[in-house]
Design an enzyme around this catalytic site. Sequence first.
Site, mmCIF file in Angstrom:
data_model
loop_
_atom_site.group_PDB
_atom_site.id
_atom_site.type_symbol
_atom_site.label_atom_id
_atom_site.label_comp_id
_atom_site.label_asym_id
_atom_site.label_seq_id
_atom_site.Cartn_x
_atom_site.Cartn_y
_atom_site.Cartn_z
ATOM 1 N N LYS A 22 72.036 -95.107 12.325
ATOM 2 C CA LYS A 22 73.135 -94.145 12.213
ATOM 3 C C LYS A 22 72.810 -92.840 12.945
ATOM 4 O O LYS A 22 73.604 -92.338 13.733
ATOM 5 C CB LYS A 22 73.419 -93.843 10.741
ATOM 6 C CG LYS A 22 74.380 -92.684 10.532
ATOM 7 C CD LYS A 22 74.612 -92.372 9.073
ATOM 8 C CE LYS A 22 73.560 -91.539 8.421
ATOM 9 N NZ LYS A 22 73.707 -90.073 8.605
ATOM 10 N N ASN A 23 71.633 -92.294 12.657
ATOM 11 C CA ASN A 23 71.332 -90.975 13.218
ATOM 12 C C ASN A 23 71.094 -91.011 14.720
ATOM 13 O O ASN A 23 71.270 -89.995 15.389
ATOM 14 C CB ASN A 23 70.135 -90.343 12.496
ATOM 15 C CG ASN A 23 70.526 -89.827 11.115
ATOM 16 O OD1 ASN A 23 71.704 -89.835 10.760
ATOM 17 N ND2 ASN A 23 69.540 -89.405 10.349
ATOM 18 N N CYS A 123 76.517 -77.944 2.616
ATOM 19 C CA CYS A 123 76.231 -79.372 2.559
ATOM 20 C C CYS A 123 75.506 -79.632 1.259
ATOM 21 O O CYS A 123 74.778 -78.773 0.776
ATOM 22 C CB CYS A 123 75.366 -79.756 3.745
ATOM 23 S SG CYS A 123 74.692 -81.390 3.615
ATOM 24 N N ARG A 128 71.735 -75.856 5.192
ATOM 25 C CA ARG A 128 71.894 -76.461 6.517
ATOM 26 C C ARG A 128 72.600 -75.560 7.539
ATOM 27 O O ARG A 128 73.726 -75.849 7.967
ATOM 28 C CB ARG A 128 72.593 -77.814 6.408
ATOM 29 C CG ARG A 128 71.806 -78.774 5.556
ATOM 30 C CD ARG A 128 72.324 -80.168 5.594
ATOM 31 N NE ARG A 128 71.789 -80.956 6.678
ATOM 32 C CZ ARG A 128 71.993 -82.255 6.823
ATOM 33 N NH1 ARG A 128 72.728 -82.908 5.969
ATOM 34 N NH2 ARG A 128 71.452 -82.913 7.819
ATOM 35 N N ASP A 313 64.520 -88.215 4.706
ATOM 36 C CA ASP A 313 65.559 -89.219 4.445
ATOM 37 C C ASP A 313 65.035 -90.438 3.680
ATOM 38 O O ASP A 313 65.823 -91.311 3.321
ATOM 39 C CB ASP A 313 66.200 -89.678 5.763
ATOM 40 C CG ASP A 313 67.180 -88.649 6.313
ATOM 41 O OD1 ASP A 313 67.446 -87.650 5.629
ATOM 42 O OD2 ASP A 313 67.670 -88.872 7.432
ATOM 43 N N ARG A 405 78.809 -94.201 4.324
ATOM 44 C CA ARG A 405 78.501 -93.360 5.484
ATOM 45 C C ARG A 405 77.235 -93.843 6.200
ATOM 46 O O ARG A 405 77.059 -93.562 7.386
ATOM 47 C CB ARG A 405 78.269 -91.912 5.036
ATOM 48 C CG ARG A 405 79.511 -91.125 4.794
ATOM 49 C CD ARG A 405 79.163 -89.659 4.528
ATOM 50 N NE ARG A 405 78.125 -89.242 5.446
ATOM 51 C CZ ARG A 405 77.004 -88.595 5.098
ATOM 52 N NH1 ARG A 405 76.778 -88.278 3.852
ATOM 53 N NH2 ARG A 405 76.122 -88.251 6.003
HETATM 54 C C1 UD1 Z 1 68.883 -84.699 10.870
HETATM 55 C C2 UD1 Z 1 69.367 -85.988 10.267
HETATM 56 C C3 UD1 Z 1 69.158 -85.994 8.771
HETATM 57 C C4 UD1 Z 1 67.712 -85.683 8.436
HETATM 58 C C5 UD1 Z 1 67.236 -84.421 9.150
HETATM 59 C C6 UD1 Z 1 65.758 -84.155 8.986
HETATM 60 C C7 UD1 Z 1 71.185 -86.663 11.728
HETATM 61 C C8 UD1 Z 1 72.652 -86.847 11.886
HETATM 62 N N1 UD1 Z 1 70.790 -86.148 10.554
HETATM 63 O O1 UD1 Z 1 69.667 -83.666 10.304
HETATM 64 O O2 UD1 Z 1 69.522 -87.268 8.256
HETATM 65 O O3 UD1 Z 1 67.573 -85.501 7.044
HETATM 66 O O4 UD1 Z 1 67.513 -84.519 10.561
HETATM 67 O O5 UD1 Z 1 65.010 -85.231 9.429
HETATM 68 O O6 UD1 Z 1 70.396 -86.995 12.588
HETATM 69 N N2 UD1 Z 1 67.633 -75.713 10.332
HETATM 70 C C9 UD1 Z 1 67.861 -74.375 10.509
HETATM 71 N N3 UD1 Z 1 68.746 -73.987 11.485
HETATM 72 C C10 UD1 Z 1 69.387 -74.890 12.278
HETATM 73 C C11 UD1 Z 1 69.138 -76.268 12.099
HETATM 74 C C12 UD1 Z 1 68.256 -76.651 11.109
HETATM 75 O O7 UD1 Z 1 67.294 -73.555 9.804
HETATM 76 O O8 UD1 Z 1 70.160 -74.466 13.150
HETATM 77 C C13 UD1 Z 1 66.693 -76.177 9.267
HETATM 78 C C14 UD1 Z 1 67.394 -77.024 8.208
HETATM 79 O O9 UD1 Z 1 67.986 -76.227 7.205
HETATM 80 C C15 UD1 Z 1 66.238 -77.844 7.688
HETATM 81 C C16 UD1 Z 1 65.370 -78.044 8.932
HETATM 82 O O10 UD1 Z 1 65.759 -77.048 9.861
HETATM 83 O O11 UD1 Z 1 65.498 -77.097 6.742
HETATM 84 C C17 UD1 Z 1 65.514 -79.404 9.581
HETATM 85 O O12 UD1 Z 1 66.873 -79.692 9.810
HETATM 86 P P1 UD1 Z 1 67.347 -80.586 11.049
HETATM 87 O O13 UD1 Z 1 66.169 -81.316 11.604
HETATM 88 O O14 UD1 Z 1 68.126 -79.733 11.973
HETATM 89 O O15 UD1 Z 1 68.324 -81.613 10.365
HETATM 90 P P2 UD1 Z 1 69.663 -82.212 10.950
HETATM 91 O O16 UD1 Z 1 69.576 -82.338 12.433
HETATM 92 O O17 UD1 Z 1 70.827 -81.505 10.363
#
Ligand code: UD1
Length: 427
Positions: A22-23, A123, A128, A313, A405
């Site tokens: 999915k991701n 979320c 997030r 995850d 999902r």
């Molecule tokens: C992706 C995955 C999700 C997984 C996560 C971590 C997808 C669609 N989703 O989510 O299933 O749980 O990686 O492996 O691929 N952060 C910030 N600012 C930002 C972005 C992130 O502070 O702009 C923080 C987040 O709050 C979190 C950390 O960075 O604490 C990691 O998040 P991130 O790796 O970005 O997760 P996603 O890409 O949303």
Amino acid sequence: MDKIIIEGGKRLSGTIPVSGAKNAALTLLPCALLTEEPLTLRNLPRLADIDGFQHLMNQFGISTAIAGSRPEDFGRVMTLQATRITSSVAPYDLVRKMRASILVLGPMLARMGEATVSLPGGCAIGNRPIDLHLKVIEALGATIEMAAGYVRAIAPDGGLPGGRYSFPVVSVGATENALMTAVLCNGKSTLHNAAREPEIVDLCNLLVAMGAQIEGIGTSDITIHGVPRLHGATYMVMPDRIEAGSYACAAAITGGEVLLKGARIEDMEATVQALRDAGVHVEPKADGIYVAAEGKLKPVTLSTAPYPGFATDMQAQLMALLCRAEGSSVLTETIFENRYMHVPELNRMGARIETKGRTAIVHGVDKLAGADVMATDLRASMSLVIAGLAAEGQTQVHRLYHLDRGYERLEEKLALVGAQIERVGGD
Ligand code: UD1
């Protein structure tokens, strides 16, 4: 609303086909924005999130066609073609339902010179934010404006120059957005402390197949040499390492044995290590991963971490498994705050889990008991299914839209290996 009913206590045995990830799919689909030519993705999982993304792409004027898959097959093939993009706006009602919509920001900007995406909002698994997505896109030369709940990214006249960015925190999504922007920049870009998840490697491999020039794939320092245009490609989505890990926990909690067909052990070493530490036999095979659990499960202590660490995850599913270990396990969630929503539900099934801040102590119990349960996120919902498979009596899992999902035909796959599980309508 549908629910899943599980009669627990059946030992799982047999073969479970692993779907496309999915991701990975959610970051491969927006690559269609980067070219006028067709992009064909094979092995796309049939999931509500993929349907949602298809809808979003259609909203931009991109044509999508599904081909070559019978209803009984897992996975499907989709061809997307962005000959003309008629809108560069991702509206609130679509982004709200699917946070991954933010992944169109970079490629839309790179192709059209501007992109407008609704802010995704809160979320269930924590705050997030998207600040890193915006900062890295700015570092590549875009101007960011915020208004009325929307973020707008604009390229300068003459296009994005490219640039250098060092991520203060490892972010999967922000790394993906950066890559999909940088490939069409005028110059060179470098990303430091980039995410190294296998899904990032899958994205880079597709971008290279489309003509991108990327060095350092799979490392935390990535260099992208921008090219004027990309071309179409046909690409196979990688197998879902989280789905595979989830079914490994499901088999292990029942003392069963399964072949996870198509899973790649090299993508999931931290999960494999955790399962082995718990006393589960895990063995790579030519066509997948064989998992067998005999005897008692052992407690495990670990923290979630960015790849190659233990995936956030997988935390909920491993926790469900460890409810049946002999002794106390300690799990620490370092990626997302508020990712223990499964804990009260597991405790209602007879688990003994205490949480203190980001740490959960899981005291193993002799048995779990079936109950009516529901969870507010995808992996939490899966942990309840796993617990239900081992529980005495009946478990009813409500709010199935979370599972839909992320798990392609979950009940069919579990029934294939002997689970007594069915989906019924009405709540
Ligand atoms: C992706 C995955 C999700 C997984 C996560 C971590 C997808 C669609 N989703 O989510 O299933 O749980 O990686 O492996 O691929 N952060 C910030 N600012 C930002 C972005 C992130 O502070 O702009 C923080 C987040 O709050 C979190 C950390 O960075 O604490 C990691 O998040 P991130 O790796 O970005 O997760 P996603 O890409 O949303």
